[in-house]
Design an enzyme around this catalytic site. Structure first.
Site, PDB file in Angstrom:
ATOM      1  N   HIS A 109      -2.799  -3.079  -5.585  1.00  0.00           N
ATOM      2  CA  HIS A 109      -3.121  -2.671  -4.212  1.00  0.00           C
ATOM      3  C   HIS A 109      -4.628  -2.772  -3.990  1.00  0.00           C
ATOM      4  O   HIS A 109      -5.399  -1.933  -4.435  1.00  0.00           O
ATOM      5  CB  HIS A 109      -2.632  -1.235  -3.972  1.00  0.00           C
ATOM      6  CG  HIS A 109      -3.005  -0.701  -2.620  1.00  0.00           C
ATOM      7  ND1 HIS A 109      -3.222   0.631  -2.375  1.00  0.00           N
ATOM      8  CD2 HIS A 109      -3.205  -1.327  -1.431  1.00  0.00           C
ATOM      9  CE1 HIS A 109      -3.541   0.798  -1.108  1.00  0.00           C
ATOM     10  NE2 HIS A 109      -3.542  -0.380  -0.520  1.00  0.00           N
ATOM     11  N   GLU A 117      -5.892  -0.220  -6.922  1.00  0.00           N
ATOM     12  CA  GLU A 117      -4.831   0.610  -7.496  1.00  0.00           C
ATOM     13  C   GLU A 117      -3.847  -0.309  -8.218  1.00  0.00           C
ATOM     14  O   GLU A 117      -3.242  -1.184  -7.589  1.00  0.00           O
ATOM     15  CB  GLU A 117      -4.087   1.388  -6.400  1.00  0.00           C
ATOM     16  CG  GLU A 117      -4.748   2.676  -5.994  1.00  0.00           C
ATOM     17  CD  GLU A 117      -3.907   3.460  -4.978  1.00  0.00           C
ATOM     18  OE1 GLU A 117      -3.801   4.681  -5.123  1.00  0.00           O
ATOM     19  OE2 GLU A 117      -3.370   2.844  -4.041  1.00  0.00           O
ATOM     20  N   SER A 153       0.820  -1.214   0.000  1.00  0.00           N
ATOM     21  CA  SER A 153       0.000   0.000   0.000  1.00  0.00           C
ATOM     22  C   SER A 153       0.855   1.267   0.000  1.00  0.00           C
ATOM     23  O   SER A 153       0.332   2.364  -0.162  1.00  0.00           O
ATOM     24  CB  SER A 153      -0.939   0.010   1.212  1.00  0.00           C
ATOM     25  OG  SER A 153      -0.243  -0.306   2.394  1.00  0.00           O
ATOM     26  N   ASN A 183      -3.072   6.585  -0.488  1.00  0.00           N
ATOM     27  CA  ASN A 183      -2.373   6.714   0.792  1.00  0.00           C
ATOM     28  C   ASN A 183      -1.423   7.908   0.814  1.00  0.00           C
ATOM     29  O   ASN A 183      -1.158   8.472   1.877  1.00  0.00           O
ATOM     30  CB  ASN A 183      -1.623   5.424   1.126  1.00  0.00           C
ATOM     31  CG  ASN A 183      -2.574   4.356   1.641  1.00  0.00           C
ATOM     32  OD1 ASN A 183      -3.646   4.657   2.147  1.00  0.00           O
ATOM     33  ND2 ASN A 183      -2.203   3.102   1.480  1.00  0.00           N
TER      34      ASN A 183
END
Length: 680
Positions: free
Chosen positions: A427, A439, A406, A477
């Protein structure tokens, strides 16, 4: 190609639409249908009409290419009135889906015949609008107010069998014999009079049905404008004559369609489709066949990832280091599937089929035949590199190696293999068997075929994939970090955790950052040393406040896990701030928004500058589907466009001294502001 054709079946005129891929109700379709209806009216030899579609579906809705443009005549409401007014019965023959304008067309017909696999629905609420061609007035008159509320306000389609139960479908036809059975039904009703015109019916409603529906769905509808407008329109169908009800519907849709909420929801609709297109990737890029998958790690993420493939019939080999962890992981997968059976999402037979495709193992050798292997181990670079070095030797040549990291550098992970062109990031978001976002992280050496295969697989497992470049935290993130940093700093400066969370809840997030932290557990990554208190989380954990599971974290929790602000947590935070020499003060909601949300927009602009996201709308898709950004605000970049980029820049400048030494304004954000441009 002629889109609308007609053929005679004796005294029945069959009107056929062939407008692939989904028979959208564009101008050519509407015009052709109108001419066919006029022809039926003028021909005394015609006793009834059947409207059906070629291809995979009945009319699946409006033509999205016409969105935002002036509509050519005949417009859909006018066409539907002409269909309903015909003095000969019109039968809709439905297969595939009848959605939006497609179902409104079927409702204007006098009868509806459908195959059992068909789906019928009015999903316009998901675009922040309501059915605008009489759907809010006709559907309640056919199925009653209660069923209409579920369909129109909920927006989810129903199956043909359910539609037959509520009176929306008059007859079910065999899957392979729809056309013939619809014609036979048309002959059967050809002489029935009066014609069952929907507009002439009365909409049935039990006393209190609207109040009960609002109460039951209050949480789901909170913050959205369109659901309440839908309720108002359905109420008009119950209380008013058809013509007056249509006026209410038209007034409401005219207001909704120009609203920021509808613009935001339509933006996400198109953004989701745009995200599937990868810049510079040729349409004919060959795909790598993926007939079996390996997953390394049987924890929460690994198990969830495995379920995505098992559920579509792809065999999965799941690897763990120890038998106990492997057994535990397989048990969680079985439990999740059992819950799917309980909720009606799957049958026992489907679960048995999925579980039979799962092969648990402790040996890398068992991954030798997998076409794709996804690593889902502890988020540590050294651990991941060790796994990929072993995997590179075990996996067959040509197998795709994906990491579920991540945050970490996919290129560094790929560097320990002899096949960096076959390595990329996939991800998933937790819980991976539920969350829609994926992702797909393109490494510096990831091949076009590997990337194209990952995007195609995402579609197969019903994920919404967004391509991201390699950077710390990728898109989601990376933007989460400034938000979390500022939220943490704000409580040290005097804001209560409940103040910060309230601003997020009022904005439309399902949870605030401190609620979320308590839910996940404050002890994630905690070193278990009660004497070390370098962060607020460490200070809370040191006093046994681990979050919901311990009855206290940033909040106090009762036995039902209902939260209340915690004087104990607030004391710990204040003491921590005092020890760090941070004075506390009153903090406004505006400052919380500026520091937590505007900084996200700024980071999103940097991601675009660096080419780590293809387009601003991709960033919006990530945040709506992965992090709970309210869809009616369209994602952080569209929201910034709507409130004005100057507003964002001015707010960031106002807070600059409080944003920390690492903060800098995005040059792209500043440049767009100065030029009066937007991201979308």
């Amino acid at each position: 190609m002629t889109i609308i054709t007609t053929e005679r079946a004796g005294d029945v005129l069959v009107v056929i639409s062939n407008n692939p891929p989904v028979n959208a109700l564009g101008h050519a379709v509407r015009d052709g249908l109108a001419k066919a209806i006029d022809a039926a009216a003028a021909d005394p030899a015609i006793k009834a009409v059947v409207i059906r579609c070629e291809g995979r579906t009945f009319f699946a809705g409006a033509d999205i290419t016409e969105f935002g443009k002036p509509m050519k005549d005949p417009q859909l409401p006018e066409l539907l009135e002409r269909i309903e007014a015909l003095d000969k019965p019109v039968v809709a023959a439905i297969h595939g889906t009848a959605l939006g304008g497609g179902l409104e067309t079927a409702l204007a017909c006098h009868y509806r015949v459908a195959v059992p696999s068909a789906k019928l629905g009015l999903p316009e609420v998901k675009l922040g609008i309501l059915p605008g061609a009489g759907g809010t007035q006709r559907l309640p008159r056919v199925v009653g107010a209660e069923a209409a509320l579920e369909m129109i306000v909920g927006g989810a389609p129903i199956g043909a069998k359910k539609a037959a139960e509520v009176g929306l479908v008059d007859r079910l036809a065999a899957e392979d014999n729809l056309a013939a059975e619809a014609i036979a039904f048309a002959r059967e009703v050809a002489d029935r009079r009066p014609l069952p015109r929907t507009s002439e019916r009365k909409a049935a409603a039990e006393p209190g049905v609207f109040e009960a529906f609002r109460a039951k769905n209050a949480k789901k509808m909170k913050g959205f404008e369109a659901p309440e407008a839908c309720i108002e329109a359905i109420r008009a169908a119950v209380d008013l004559p058809f013509r007056e009800g249509l006026e209410v519907e038209r007034r409401l849709i005219a207001k909704l369609i120009v609203s920021d909420q509808s613009k935001a929801q339509r933006h996400i609709f198109f953004a989701e489709r745009a995200a599937a297109k990868v810049d510079g990737l040729p349409a004919d890029t060959p795909l790598i066949p993926v007939k079996s998958v390996g997953v390394i790690g049987a924890g929460t993420m690994g198990g969830g990832i495995a379920m995505n493939f098992l559920s579509i019939g792809v065999p999965v080999t799941i690897l763990e280091a120890e038998q106990a962890a492997l057994d535990r992981g397989v048990g969680v997968i079985a439990k999740n599937y059992a819950n799917n059976v309980k909720s009606g999402r799957m049958t026992e037979a489907q679960v048995e089929k999925a579980m039979a495709l799962l092969k648990p193992t402790l040996s890398y050798d068992d991954l030798a035949e997998a076409d794709l292997v996804i690593e889902a181990v502890f988020e540590n670079m050294d651990v991941k590199k060790e796994v990929f070095a072993r995997l590179d030797k075990a996996a067959k040549p040509g197998a795709i190696l994906a990491t579920n990291t991540s945050y970490l550098d996919v290129d560094e992970i790929a560097s320990v293999t002899a096949r960096p062109e076959y390595v990329l990031g996939m991800h998933f978001f937790s819980p991976a068997n539920v969350m829609k976002l994926l992702e797909v992280v393109r490494g510096a050496k990831t091949s076009d075929s590997v990337l194209a295969t990952a995007m195609a697989l995402a579609k197969q497992i019903r994920k919404i994939a967004v391509v991201a470049g390699v950077c710390h935290g990728f898109i989601g993130n990376r933007m989460l970090k400034p938000r979390q940093d500022q939220a943490g700093q704000l409580i040290l400066e005097g804001a209560k955790p409940s103040d910060v969370d309230r601003v997020f809840l009022d904005f439309g997030f399902p949870m605030g950052p401190f609620q979320l932290a308590d839910l996940a557990g404050l002890d994630i990554g905690w070193h278990r040393d009660p004497t070390r208190r370098e962060t607020v989380r460490e200070a809370l954990c040191a006093e046994g406040r681990l979050g919901q599971k311990s009855g206290g974290g940033f909040y106090d929790y009762d036995e039902k896990r209902q939260r209340t602000p915690s004087p104990v947590a607030e004391r710990i935070i204040a003491e921590f701030a005092a020890a760090k020499g941070i004075p506390q003060r009153q903090i406004s909601d505006e400052e919380i928004r500026e520091r937590c949300l505007y900084t996200m927009v700024n980071e999103g602009a940097k991601i675009l500058e660096e080419g780590k996201a293809q387009r601003a709308s991709d960033i919006d898709v990530v945040w709506v589907y992965g992090y709970g950004w309210p869809v009616y605000r369209g994602g952080p970049m569209l929201w910034a466009d709507q409130i004005g980029l100057k507003t964002v820049v001015d707010g960031l400048k106002r807070q600059a001294d409080r944003l920390g030494p690492d903060f800098s304004l995005s040059p792209l954000l500043v440049a767009k502001t100065e030029k009066g441009e937007t991201f979308n």
